[in-house]
Design a protein around this motif. Sequence first.
Motif, PDB file in Angstrom:
ATOM      1  N   GLU A   5       1.023  -1.476  -0.139  1.00 15.91           N
ATOM      2  CA  GLU A   5      -0.081   0.042  -0.420  1.00 15.91           C
ATOM      3  C   GLU A   5       1.395   1.333   0.052  1.00 15.91           C
ATOM      4  OE1 GLU A   5      -3.141   2.287   2.888  1.00 15.91           O
ATOM      5  OE2 GLU A   5      -2.977   0.218   3.139  1.00 15.91           O
ATOM      6  N   LYS A   6       0.574   1.975  -1.063  1.00 11.91           N
ATOM      7  CA  LYS A   6       1.193   3.169  -0.755  1.00 11.91           C
ATOM      8  C   LYS A   6       0.997   4.065   0.528  1.00 11.91           C
ATOM      9  CE  LYS A   6       1.003   7.603  -4.211  1.00 11.91           C
ATOM     10  NZ  LYS A   6       0.564   7.317  -5.256  1.00 11.91           N
ATOM     11  N   ARG A   7       2.212   4.901   0.893  1.00 10.68           N
ATOM     12  CA  ARG A   7       1.949   5.248   2.147  1.00 10.68           C
ATOM     13  C   ARG A   7       2.635   7.008   2.025  1.00 10.68           C
ATOM     14  NH1 ARG A   7       6.949   2.068   5.369  1.00 10.68           N
ATOM     15  NH2 ARG A   7       6.155   3.407   7.295  1.00 10.68           N
ATOM     16  N   VAL A   8       2.717   7.077   0.770  1.00 13.36           N
ATOM     17  CA  VAL A   8       3.000   8.416   1.284  1.00 13.36           C
ATOM     18  C   VAL A   8       2.184   9.143  -0.665  1.00 13.36           C
ATOM     19  CG1 VAL A   8       5.505   9.028   2.070  1.00 13.36           C
ATOM     20  CG2 VAL A   8       5.475   8.556  -0.162  1.00 13.36           C
ATOM     21  N   TYR A   9       1.812  10.568  -0.793  1.00 15.82           N
ATOM     22  CA  TYR A   9       1.420  11.581  -1.275  1.00 15.82           C
ATOM     23  C   TYR A   9       2.065  12.512  -1.832  1.00 15.82           C
ATOM     24  CZ  TYR A   9      -3.119   9.582  -0.834  1.00 15.82           C
ATOM     25  OH  TYR A   9      -4.510   8.639  -0.569  1.00 15.82           O
ATOM     26  N   ARG A  10       1.915  12.927  -2.785  1.00 14.55           N
ATOM     27  CA  ARG A  10       3.180  13.525  -3.556  1.00 14.55           C
ATOM     28  C   ARG A  10       2.150  14.815  -4.115  1.00 14.55           C
ATOM     29  NH1 ARG A  10       7.055  11.021  -8.392  1.00 14.55           N
ATOM     30  NH2 ARG A  10       8.216   9.456  -7.224  1.00 14.55           N
ATOM     31  N   VAL A  11       2.467  16.243  -3.803  1.00 15.05           N
ATOM     32  CA  VAL A  11       1.746  17.292  -4.154  1.00 15.05           C
ATOM     33  C   VAL A  11       0.090  17.982  -5.138  1.00 15.05           C
ATOM     34  CG1 VAL A  11       1.268  19.567  -4.771  1.00 15.05           C
ATOM     35  CG2 VAL A  11       3.548  18.835  -3.316  1.00 15.05           C
ATOM     36  N   TYR A  12       1.404  16.037  -6.144  1.00 21.06           N
ATOM     37  CA  TYR A  12       0.386  16.844  -7.901  1.00 21.06           C
ATOM     38  C   TYR A  12      -0.438  15.784  -7.376  1.00 21.06           C
ATOM     39  CZ  TYR A  12       2.182  11.960  -9.418  1.00 21.06           C
ATOM     40  OH  TYR A  12       2.156  10.723  -9.609  1.00 21.06           O
ATOM     41  N   GLU A  13      -0.359  14.582  -6.697  1.00 21.08           N
ATOM     42  CA  GLU A  13      -2.013  13.334  -6.589  1.00 21.08           C
ATOM     43  C   GLU A  13      -2.761  14.175  -4.580  1.00 21.08           C
ATOM     44  OE1 GLU A  13       0.280   9.639  -6.406  1.00 21.08           O
ATOM     45  OE2 GLU A  13       1.836  10.630  -4.955  1.00 21.08           O
ATOM     46  N   ILE A  14      -2.630  15.123  -4.196  1.00 26.35           N
ATOM     47  CA  ILE A  14      -3.206  15.605  -2.938  1.00 26.35           C
ATOM     48  C   ILE A  14      -4.292  16.890  -4.543  1.00 26.35           C
ATOM     49  CG2 ILE A  14      -2.593  14.768  -1.238  1.00 26.35           C
ATOM     50  CD1 ILE A  14      -1.871  18.510  -1.098  1.00 26.35           C
ATOM     51  N   GLN A  15      -3.655  17.477  -5.404  1.00 27.38           N
ATOM     52  CA  GLN A  15      -4.076  18.271  -6.033  1.00 27.38           C
ATOM     53  C   GLN A  15      -4.967  17.500  -7.071  1.00 27.38           C
ATOM     54  OE1 GLN A  15       0.060  20.389  -7.698  1.00 27.38           O
ATOM     55  NE2 GLN A  15      -2.054  20.800  -8.841  1.00 27.38           N
ATOM     56  N   LYS A  73       0.755  23.241   7.010  1.00 32.01           N
ATOM     57  CA  LYS A  73       0.542  21.904   8.320  1.00 32.01           C
ATOM     58  C   LYS A  73      -0.682  20.894   8.642  1.00 32.01           C
ATOM     59  CE  LYS A  73       5.291  23.285   9.361  1.00 32.01           C
ATOM     60  NZ  LYS A  73       6.592  23.457   9.800  1.00 32.01           N
ATOM     61  N   LEU A  74      -1.835  21.396   7.921  1.00 28.74           N
ATOM     62  CA  LEU A  74      -2.559  20.632   8.456  1.00 28.74           C
ATOM     63  C   LEU A  74      -2.455  19.139   8.312  1.00 28.74           C
ATOM     64  CD1 LEU A  74      -5.409  22.547   6.509  1.00 28.74           C
ATOM     65  CD2 LEU A  74      -4.591  23.025   7.699  1.00 28.74           C
ATOM     66  N   PHE A  75      -1.061  18.585   7.306  1.00 29.18           N
ATOM     67  CA  PHE A  75      -0.942  17.024   7.707  1.00 29.18           C
ATOM     68  C   PHE A  75       0.297  16.913   7.611  1.00 29.18           C
ATOM     69  CE2 PHE A  75      -3.824  18.408   3.321  1.00 29.18           C
ATOM     70  CZ  PHE A  75      -2.522  18.476   3.044  1.00 29.18           C
ATOM     71  N   HIS A  76       0.368  16.077   7.686  1.00 29.10           N
ATOM     72  CA  HIS A  76       1.687  15.853   7.743  1.00 29.10           C
ATOM     73  C   HIS A  76       2.859  15.117   6.295  1.00 29.10           C
ATOM     74  CE1 HIS A  76       5.890  14.438   9.732  1.00 29.10           C
ATOM     75  NE2 HIS A  76       6.855  13.795   9.292  1.00 29.10           N
ATOM     76  N   SER A  77       3.930  16.532   6.515  1.00 33.05           N
ATOM     77  CA  SER A  77       4.659  16.251   5.160  1.00 33.05           C
ATOM     78  C   SER A  77       6.168  16.539   5.991  1.00 33.05           C
ATOM     79  CB  SER A  77       4.164  17.643   3.915  1.00 33.05           C
ATOM     80  OG  SER A  77       4.122  18.737   4.234  1.00 33.05           O
ATOM     81  N   VAL A  78       7.306  15.548   5.229  1.00 31.99           N
ATOM     82  CA  VAL A  78       8.147  15.982   4.708  1.00 31.99           C
ATOM     83  C   VAL A  78       9.099  16.281   3.996  1.00 31.99           C
ATOM     84  CG1 VAL A  78       8.246  14.604   6.253  1.00 31.99           C
ATOM     85  CG2 VAL A  78       8.392  13.735   3.842  1.00 31.99           C
ATOM     86  N   SER A  87      -1.322  10.590   7.727  1.00 27.68           N
ATOM     87  CA  SER A  87      -2.031  11.787   7.735  1.00 27.68           C
ATOM     88  C   SER A  87      -3.135  12.287   7.232  1.00 27.68           C
ATOM     89  CB  SER A  87      -0.705  12.137   8.460  1.00 27.68           C
ATOM     90  OG  SER A  87      -1.480  13.479   8.566  1.00 27.68           O
ATOM     91  N   PHE A  88      -3.245  12.580   5.578  1.00 31.76           N
ATOM     92  CA  PHE A  88      -3.993  13.426   4.590  1.00 31.76           C
ATOM     93  C   PHE A  88      -4.912  12.406   4.603  1.00 31.76           C
ATOM     94  CE2 PHE A  88      -5.959  13.475   0.462  1.00 31.76           C
ATOM     95  CZ  PHE A  88      -5.482  15.910   0.416  1.00 31.76           C
ATOM     96  N   ASP A  89      -5.213  11.115   4.472  1.00 34.82           N
ATOM     97  CA  ASP A  89      -6.251  10.745   4.939  1.00 34.82           C
ATOM     98  C   ASP A  89      -7.490  10.524   5.865  1.00 34.82           C
ATOM     99  OD1 ASP A  89      -5.755   9.275   2.633  1.00 34.82           O
ATOM    100  OD2 ASP A  89      -5.462   8.052   3.363  1.00 34.82           O
ATOM    101  N   ARG A  90      -6.419  10.746   6.870  1.00 31.14           N
ATOM    102  CA  ARG A  90      -7.528  11.567   8.514  1.00 31.14           C
ATOM    103  C   ARG A  90      -7.876  12.797   8.558  1.00 31.14           C
ATOM    104  NH1 ARG A  90      -3.880   8.638  12.604  1.00 31.14           N
ATOM    105  NH2 ARG A  90      -2.662  10.277  11.642  1.00 31.14           N
ATOM    106  N   TRP A  91      -7.063  13.621   7.676  1.00 27.96           N
ATOM    107  CA  TRP A  91      -7.457  14.950   7.294  1.00 27.96           C
ATOM    108  C   TRP A  91      -8.666  14.789   6.886  1.00 27.96           C
ATOM    109  CZ3 TRP A  91      -7.141  17.891   3.161  1.00 27.96           C
ATOM    110  CH2 TRP A  91      -7.375  19.377   3.045  1.00 27.96           C
TER     111      TRP A  91
END
Length: 57
Positions: free
Chosen positions: A3-13, A30-35, A47-51
């Motif tokens: 399963e995918k663990r991170v998104y890229r910015v274009y994916e949340i777009q 910082k509405l969700f965790h990013s690095v 974190s994004f899915d929870r948000w």
Amino acid sequence: MEEKRVYRVYEIQEILGIGQNTAYTLVRRKLFHSVQIGDHIRISKKSFDRWMEQMTG
């Protein structure tokens, strides 16, 4: 397949139907965790899915 663990910015777009500037604004708020790894930003899927769940109730 793992399963995918991170998104890229274009994916949340795409998920949110928003533009690049708005996506980066959400990350900066910082509405969700990013690095940042070099020039790349990775957003925690968990974190994004929870948000998203909180936002859609």
